[in-house]
Design a protein around this motif. Structure first.
Motif, PDB file in Angstrom:
ATOM      1  N   UNK A 214       0.837  -1.201   0.000  1.00 46.93           N
ATOM      2  CA  UNK A 214       0.000   0.000   0.000  1.00 46.93           C
ATOM      3  C   UNK A 214       0.871   1.249   0.000  1.00 46.93           C
ATOM      4  N   UNK A 215       1.885   1.277   0.836  1.00 46.90           N
ATOM      5  CA  UNK A 215       2.743   2.456   0.921  1.00 46.90           C
ATOM      6  C   UNK A 215       3.446   2.707  -0.412  1.00 46.90           C
ATOM      7  N   UNK A 216       3.971   1.659  -1.033  1.00 45.63           N
ATOM      8  CA  UNK A 216       4.645   1.813  -2.323  1.00 45.63           C
ATOM      9  C   UNK A 216       3.673   2.301  -3.394  1.00 45.63           C
ATOM     10  N   UNK A 217       2.470   1.753  -3.389  1.00 42.36           N
ATOM     11  CA  UNK A 217       1.465   2.119  -4.397  1.00 42.36           C
ATOM     12  C   UNK A 217       0.988   3.558  -4.246  1.00 42.36           C
ATOM     13  N   UNK A 218       1.171   4.134  -3.069  1.00 40.02           N
ATOM     14  CA  UNK A 218       0.718   5.510  -2.824  1.00 40.02           C
ATOM     15  C   UNK A 218       1.877   6.497  -2.777  1.00 40.02           C
ATOM     16  N   UNK A 219       3.047   6.086  -3.255  1.00 42.47           N
ATOM     17  CA  UNK A 219       4.147   7.022  -3.425  1.00 42.47           C
ATOM     18  C   UNK A 219       5.187   7.091  -2.327  1.00 42.47           C
ATOM     19  N   UNK A 220       5.074   6.247  -1.315  1.00 44.14           N
ATOM     20  CA  UNK A 220       6.094   6.232  -0.259  1.00 44.14           C
ATOM     21  C   UNK A 220       7.315   5.466  -0.757  1.00 44.14           C
ATOM     22  N   UNK A 221       8.494   5.936  -0.344  1.00 44.20           N
ATOM     23  CA  UNK A 221       9.748   5.269  -0.690  1.00 44.20           C
ATOM     24  C   UNK A 221      10.552   5.041   0.589  1.00 44.20           C
ATOM     25  N   UNK A 222      11.428   4.061   0.541  1.00 46.16           N
ATOM     26  CA  UNK A 222      12.271   3.754   1.703  1.00 46.16           C
ATOM     27  C   UNK A 222      13.167   4.945   2.022  1.00 46.16           C
ATOM     28  N   UNK A 223      13.279   5.244   3.327  1.00 39.37           N
ATOM     29  CA  UNK A 223      14.151   6.315   3.809  1.00 39.37           C
ATOM     30  C   UNK A 223      14.989   5.774   4.955  1.00 39.37           C
ATOM     31  N   UNK A 224      15.932   6.578   5.416  1.00 38.80           N
ATOM     32  CA  UNK A 224      16.745   6.210   6.565  1.00 38.80           C
ATOM     33  C   UNK A 224      15.874   6.179   7.825  1.00 38.80           C
ATOM     34  N   UNK A 225      16.279   5.386   8.766  1.00 39.11           N
ATOM     35  CA  UNK A 225      15.605   5.312  10.066  1.00 39.11           C
ATOM     36  C   UNK A 225      15.543   6.714  10.670  1.00 39.11           C
ATOM     37  N   UNK A 226      14.348   7.107  11.143  1.00 38.05           N
ATOM     38  CA  UNK A 226      14.181   8.435  11.730  1.00 38.05           C
ATOM     39  C   UNK A 226      13.732   8.396  13.191  1.00 38.05           C
ATOM     40  N   UNK A 227      13.553   7.197  13.744  1.00 37.95           N
ATOM     41  CA  UNK A 227      13.114   7.100  15.139  1.00 37.95           C
ATOM     42  C   UNK A 227      13.695   5.841  15.773  1.00 37.95           C
ATOM     43  N   UNK A 228      13.333   5.643  17.036  1.00 38.74           N
ATOM     44  CA  UNK A 228      13.837   4.468  17.753  1.00 38.74           C
ATOM     45  C   UNK A 228      12.713   3.499  18.111  1.00 38.74           C
ATOM     46  N   UNK A 229      11.677   3.440  17.276  1.00 39.84           N
ATOM     47  CA  UNK A 229      10.545   2.548  17.514  1.00 39.84           C
ATOM     48  C   UNK A 229      11.051   1.095  17.536  1.00 39.84           C
ATOM     49  N   UNK A 230      10.905   0.407  18.687  1.00 39.42           N
ATOM     50  CA  UNK A 230      11.407  -0.967  18.766  1.00 39.42           C
ATOM     51  C   UNK A 230      10.626  -1.959  17.899  1.00 39.42           C
ATOM     52  N   UNK A 231       9.433  -1.561  17.434  1.00 37.25           N
ATOM     53  CA  UNK A 231       8.608  -2.438  16.613  1.00 37.25           C
ATOM     54  C   UNK A 231       8.868  -2.280  15.115  1.00 37.25           C
ATOM     55  N   UNK A 232       9.665  -1.302  14.730  1.00 36.42           N
ATOM     56  CA  UNK A 232       9.865  -0.992  13.318  1.00 36.42           C
ATOM     57  C   UNK A 232      11.153  -1.602  12.781  1.00 36.42           C
ATOM     58  N   UNK A 233      11.076  -2.015  11.511  1.00 35.11           N
ATOM     59  CA  UNK A 233      12.260  -2.487  10.794  1.00 35.11           C
ATOM     60  C   UNK A 233      12.404  -1.781   9.443  1.00 35.11           C
ATOM     61  N   UNK A 234      11.401  -1.004   9.056  1.00 36.90           N
ATOM     62  CA  UNK A 234      11.434  -0.252   7.799  1.00 36.90           C
ATOM     63  C   UNK A 234      10.843   1.135   8.009  1.00 36.90           C
ATOM     64  N   UNK A 235      11.386   2.099   7.263  1.00 37.29           N
ATOM     65  CA  UNK A 235      10.956   3.485   7.355  1.00 37.29           C
ATOM     66  C   UNK A 235      10.701   4.009   5.947  1.00 37.29           C
ATOM     67  N   UNK A 236       9.612   4.777   5.804  1.00 36.36           N
ATOM     68  CA  UNK A 236       9.211   5.292   4.500  1.00 36.36           C
ATOM     69  C   UNK A 236       8.905   6.786   4.585  1.00 36.36           C
ATOM     70  N   UNK A 237       9.025   7.474   3.460  1.00 35.77           N
ATOM     71  CA  UNK A 237       8.706   8.888   3.396  1.00 35.77           C
ATOM     72  C   UNK A 237       8.102   9.245   2.059  1.00 35.77           C
ATOM     73  N   UNK A 238       7.429  10.407   2.045  1.00 32.33           N
ATOM     74  CA  UNK A 238       6.783  10.889   0.825  1.00 32.33           C
ATOM     75  C   UNK A 238       6.667  12.408   0.906  1.00 32.33           C
TER      76      UNK A 238
END
Length: 154
Positions: free
Chosen positions: A127-151
């Motif tokens: 869904x994120x890719x289809x709506x224009x989000x792309x992978x970005x560098x880690x921007x937080x310390x969320x222990x549940x996250x393994x991927x970060x996206x931006x648009x």
């Protein structure tokens, strides 16, 4: 067609949907032998102009999903807690919810949306890719996250 309703994140309806979302993540993480960290959001962070929280209501009036945006810093908002009950997925409601959150972010002055997710949430990544989000560098310390996206928006 689903309706999107703005609601305080600490409203009992919104809280119940967040609990479902967190329960589903705990189960999914347990299958991977990973501990999920549950943290309910601060209501002020999802109250305009700091952010907004929306719930998804189906045609029969049932609340079946949620999601929000919150201000991180000047011009940058974060998408959080995007969730639809499993039986409602595949109807385009996730895309509808994400589009409305983006519209609301633009109205609040956002120039960029970011989000984090876990690699096991493949449908969300699609869904994120289809709506224009792309992978970005880690921007937080969320222990549940393994991927970060931006648009970029606005």
């Amino acid at each position: 067609m689903a309706a999107l309703i703005e609601m305080p994140v600490d409203d009992p309806t919104a809280h119940a949907l967040l609990a479902e979302y967190f329960d589903s993540r705990e189960i999914g993480f347990a299958h991977q032998n990973v501990v999920y960290t549950r943290k309910y959001p601060d209501a002020a962070a999802f109250t305009p102009p700091a952010g907004v929280f929306l719930v998804v209501q189906d045609d029969e009036g049932a609340f079946v999903g949620c999601g929000g945006i919150r201000l991180l810093d000047a011009g940058r908002y974060e998408v959080k807690h995007l969730y639809l009950r499993p039986e409602t997925r595949g109807r385009g409601w996730g895309r509808l919810l994400l589009a409305e959150l983006e519209r609301r972010a633009i109205d609040l002055g956002a120039r960029e949306l970011v989000l984090d997710t876990h690699h096991s949430l493949e449908a969300a990544a699609g869904l994120y890719a289809a709506t224009g989000f792309v992978a970005i560098e880690r921007y937080n310390d969320n222990p549940n996250a393994t991927r970060w996206y931006g648009k970029p928006i606005g």
